[in-house]
Design a protein around this motif. Sequence first.
Motif, PDB file in Angstrom:
ATOM      1  N   GLY A  45      -7.407  -5.685  10.300  1.00 33.10           N
ATOM      2  CA  GLY A  45      -6.168  -5.541   9.498  1.00 33.10           C
ATOM      3  C   GLY A  45      -6.194  -4.183   8.976  1.00 33.10           C
ATOM      4  N   ASP A  48       1.014  -1.208  -0.031  1.00 28.40           N
ATOM      5  CA  ASP A  48      -0.050  -0.011   0.028  1.00 28.40           C
ATOM      6  C   ASP A  48       0.840   1.328  -0.263  1.00 28.40           C
ATOM      7  OD1 ASP A  48      -2.210  -1.357  -0.030  1.00 28.40           O
ATOM      8  OD2 ASP A  48      -3.004  -1.254   2.082  1.00 28.40           O
ATOM      9  N   LEU A  73      -8.470   4.415   1.957  1.00 30.03           N
ATOM     10  CA  LEU A  73      -9.359   5.719   1.354  1.00 30.03           C
ATOM     11  C   LEU A  73      -8.320   6.835   0.637  1.00 30.03           C
ATOM     12  CD1 LEU A  73     -11.991   6.169   3.799  1.00 30.03           C
ATOM     13  CD2 LEU A  73     -12.358   5.298   1.438  1.00 30.03           C
ATOM     14  N   SER A  74      -7.017   6.872   1.354  1.00 29.46           N
ATOM     15  CA  SER A  74      -6.076   7.680   0.810  1.00 29.46           C
ATOM     16  C   SER A  74      -5.646   7.178  -0.665  1.00 29.46           C
ATOM     17  CB  SER A  74      -4.894   7.579   1.742  1.00 29.46           C
ATOM     18  OG  SER A  74      -3.932   8.568   1.302  1.00 29.46           O
ATOM     19  N   GLY A 125      -5.298   2.224   7.442  1.00 27.31           N
ATOM     20  CA  GLY A 125      -5.788   3.555   7.373  1.00 27.31           C
ATOM     21  C   GLY A 125      -5.303   4.378   5.954  1.00 27.31           C
ATOM     22  N   ALA A 127     -17.009  -1.354   3.444  1.00 29.29           N
ATOM     23  CA  ALA A 127     -18.185  -1.375   3.831  1.00 29.29           C
ATOM     24  C   ALA A 127     -18.471  -2.818   4.487  1.00 29.29           C
ATOM     25  CB  ALA A 127     -18.873  -1.501   2.297  1.00 29.29           C
ATOM     26  N   ILE A 179     -20.898   8.215  10.214  1.00 26.65           N
ATOM     27  CA  ILE A 179     -19.474   8.604  10.255  1.00 26.65           C
ATOM     28  C   ILE A 179     -19.773  10.070  10.932  1.00 26.65           C
ATOM     29  CG2 ILE A 179     -17.362   9.365   9.305  1.00 26.65           C
ATOM     30  CD1 ILE A 179     -18.099   7.358   7.136  1.00 26.65           C
ATOM     31  N   VAL A 208     -23.963   4.304   5.704  1.00 24.95           N
ATOM     32  CA  VAL A 208     -23.064   5.227   5.020  1.00 24.95           C
ATOM     33  C   VAL A 208     -22.968   5.008   3.506  1.00 24.95           C
ATOM     34  CG1 VAL A 208     -21.689   6.270   6.923  1.00 24.95           C
ATOM     35  CG2 VAL A 208     -21.065   4.160   5.450  1.00 24.95           C
ATOM     36  N   ASN A 233     -23.601   0.760   2.877  1.00 28.55           N
ATOM     37  CA  ASN A 233     -23.297  -0.185   3.879  1.00 28.55           C
ATOM     38  C   ASN A 233     -24.473   0.263   4.915  1.00 28.55           C
ATOM     39  OD1 ASN A 233     -20.700   1.380   4.514  1.00 28.55           O
ATOM     40  ND2 ASN A 233     -21.583   0.560   6.461  1.00 28.55           N
ATOM     41  N   HIS A 272     -18.024  -2.554   8.208  1.00 32.11           N
ATOM     42  CA  HIS A 272     -18.913  -1.668   8.953  1.00 32.11           C
ATOM     43  C   HIS A 272     -20.258  -1.861   8.612  1.00 32.11           C
ATOM     44  CE1 HIS A 272     -14.766   0.548   8.559  1.00 32.11           C
ATOM     45  NE2 HIS A 272     -15.193   0.657   9.625  1.00 32.11           N
ATOM     46  N   TYR A 313      -5.469   7.525   8.502  1.00 33.93           N
ATOM     47  CA  TYR A 313      -6.440   8.024   9.521  1.00 33.93           C
ATOM     48  C   TYR A 313      -7.378   6.954   9.517  1.00 33.93           C
ATOM     49  CZ  TYR A 313      -9.628  11.292  11.933  1.00 33.93           C
ATOM     50  OH  TYR A 313     -10.116  11.845  12.737  1.00 33.93           O
TER      51      TYR A 313
HETATM   52  N1  LIG Z   1     -17.977   2.231   5.043  1.00 40.40           N
HETATM   53  C1  LIG Z   1     -17.428   2.735   6.224  1.00 40.40           C
HETATM   54  N2  LIG Z   1     -18.458   2.916   7.326  1.00 40.40           N
HETATM   55  C2  LIG Z   1     -17.589   3.324   8.498  1.00 40.40           C
HETATM   56  N3  LIG Z   1     -16.567   3.715   8.494  1.00 40.40           N
HETATM   57  C3  LIG Z   1     -15.544   3.813   7.423  1.00 40.40           C
HETATM   58  C4  LIG Z   1     -16.284   3.073   6.197  1.00 40.40           C
HETATM   59  N4  LIG Z   1     -14.933   3.281   5.496  1.00 40.40           N
HETATM   60  C5  LIG Z   1     -13.895   3.850   6.216  1.00 40.40           C
HETATM   61  N5  LIG Z   1     -14.413   3.898   7.507  1.00 40.40           N
HETATM   62  C6  LIG Z   1     -13.508   4.463   8.476  1.00 40.40           C
HETATM   63  O1  LIG Z   1     -12.439   5.416   7.622  1.00 40.40           O
HETATM   64  C7  LIG Z   1     -11.234   4.812   8.118  1.00 40.40           C
HETATM   65  C8  LIG Z   1     -10.295   4.881   6.994  1.00 40.40           C
HETATM   66  O2  LIG Z   1     -10.602   4.041   5.805  1.00 40.40           O
HETATM   67  P1  LIG Z   1      -9.378   3.367   5.085  1.00 40.40           P
HETATM   68  O3  LIG Z   1     -10.294   2.456   4.091  1.00 40.40           O
HETATM   69  O4  LIG Z   1      -8.522   4.554   4.788  1.00 40.40           O
HETATM   70  O5  LIG Z   1      -8.491   2.541   6.115  1.00 40.40           O
HETATM   71  P2  LIG Z   1      -8.796   0.992   6.749  1.00 40.40           P
HETATM   72  O6  LIG Z   1      -9.973   0.451   5.979  1.00 40.40           O
HETATM   73  O7  LIG Z   1      -8.721   1.414   7.947  1.00 40.40           O
HETATM   74  O8  LIG Z   1      -7.565   0.370   6.159  1.00 40.40           O
HETATM   75  P3  LIG Z   1      -6.923  -0.173   4.800  1.00 40.40           P
HETATM   76  O9  LIG Z   1      -8.171   0.167   3.658  1.00 40.40           O
HETATM   77  O10 LIG Z   1      -5.697   0.740   4.681  1.00 40.40           O
HETATM   78  O11 LIG Z   1      -7.006  -1.707   4.868  1.00 40.40           O
HETATM   79  C9  LIG Z   1     -11.319   3.454   8.573  1.00 40.40           C
HETATM   80  O12 LIG Z   1     -10.354   3.304   9.628  1.00 40.40           O
HETATM   81  C10 LIG Z   1     -12.812   3.519   9.282  1.00 40.40           C
HETATM   82  O13 LIG Z   1     -12.716   4.060  10.678  1.00 40.40           O
END
Ligand SMILES: Nc1ncnc2c1ncn2[C@@H]1O[C@H](COP(=O)(O)OP(=O)(O)OP(=O)(O)O)[C@@H](O)[C@H]1O
Length: 498
Positions: free
Chosen positions: A453, A325, A459-460, A456, A397, A429, A482, A424, A400, A442
């Motif tokens: 696992g 990543d 989404l970046s 964060g 999704a 949020i 959301v 989902n 969560h 984040y």
């Molecule tokens: N569909 C969602 N519903 C609620 N919170 C979400 C959702 N998607 C992301 N988030 C929040 O946004 C944060 C950032 O998401 P992101 O995909 O960047 O990281 P991650 O899922 O924690 O790790 P990675 O995707 O790198 O495995 C998540 O840690 C989560 O807290």
Amino acid sequence: MRRSLKTKLFLSILLLTSIILSLVWFFNVKFLDSYYIERKKDSLISYSNYIKNIYKGDIEKIYDELERIENLIGGNITIVTSNGEIEYPVSYRPQYGRMGRGLVKGGLGKYISISREDLKEVLTGKTILNTFKHPKFDIEILSVAAPLNNNKVLIIQSSVASIKEGIDIIKDYYIYIAIISLIIGIILTFILTKIITEPIVRLNKVAQKMANLDFSHKYKVVSRDEIGQLGESLNYLSEKLSFTINELNKANEKLKEDIEKERRLDRMRKEFISNVSHELKTPIALIKGYAEGLKDNVIEDIESKNFYCEVIMDEAEKMSKLVKDLLDLSQLESGHYSLNKEKFDICELADKVLNKYRPIFDEKNIKVSIKKDNDKICVYGDKTRLEQVLVNFINNALNHTGAERVLEVTIKQLANKVIVSIYNSGSFIPEDEIDRMWESFYKIDKSRARKYGGTGLGLSIVRNILKLHNSDYGVRNIKNGVEFWFELKLISIDNNDC
Ligand SMILES: Nc1ncnc2c1ncn2[C@@H]1O[C@H](COP(=O)(O)OP(=O)(O)OP(=O)(O)O)[C@@H](O)[C@H]1O
Ligand SMILES: [Mg+2]
């Protein structure tokens, strides 16, 4: 009180005018009388010289001339012989003949005053000038006695009173002149000071504005003199200063921005390193602990050994994902990453990703559905990267969904774009986290992310891929859950050839 230049100049010129007028008045009062009398004496002497020249012995020939001179000088002329007889004026002869006797007594009587001594001296050729008081009328008289041919004496007399009267008239007249001159002087001085000081006042105003760094005011040049030139120089200076200060401000602004940028980058770098090391700390500790356990043979049964090995492999897998990543992100953020764009069917791609996740959905008991406006929707973009976007959104999704366990993918086809959304069920949020969740590392719920696992970075990476596609994207809280969404460019509504 601070006096203005205008007042100072006005008062100075006025003072100068007053001094000059006073001086003239002073000299008039003090010296005009004596000067006038001196002049009168001179003129009497020159008349006596003149008469001496024209008198050739025959008195009758010069009667008219003598009378004319008498009228001119406002006095009288007498010609006497050496023994005191009056030869002129003729008509008074009997009377003056009698008076002539006075000469022996020391004077010539009523009108004429000359002592015997003086007469003698005149007869030797001298001209005598003196003033005397009329014995009867208390009038001062100026008298010139000069020798003529044939032992005769010319006496010219003029009253000083008539001279004084003239002088008094002049003095009176002067007072009027002085008052009028002073009034005209005041008016002219007022106008003059206004003309002289007005440009200076305007210059001063512009300079004061400049001192407050206001360069919008310019001096209006109306004359080509030194003040006009000064005004031009001031305008030029103002322009130069304005330009330079502007440039300086711009440079300063840029410098500030650069410093801020540098600081931000530095902060980000530090945060990044701390985040990476934090993400690596747990798997490394776990791997280390379990590997040591294996080495020390603390476990006998094969099941536990397998569990140990699985933990080690699992953690190693997480580390490997993190590294992958990170590499991805650094590539996408480098600024020279180019997408491999092509036409493809977004519906097919969404189906493919959902199918891949089918076993997990089943395992987690998640109700998945997909809604498409069309069976086939052609879009233009980097298929592999957009698959990564879908995977990340779907992965998020499914982690969560909450108690309802609903996941829904919708593909909407509009006039010139396609909107893909992934919904989902689950908790909202918080609004203040909505912008920050797209930043690297984040996480809103850290313990939950750790469980599935998450590092964060997902989404970046998504944000960077969508930015490279110039696609809009976002997230919103809707009916018990959301929804993440992003747009793609539609090839053509009718052209489903991809
Ligand atoms: N569909 C969602 N519903 C609620 N919170 C979400 C959702 N998607 C992301 N988030 C929040 O946004 C944060 C950032 O998401 P992101 O995909 O960047 O990281 P991650 O899922 O924690 O790790 P990675 O995707 O790198 O495995 C998540 O840690 C989560 O807290
Ligand atoms: Mg994620």
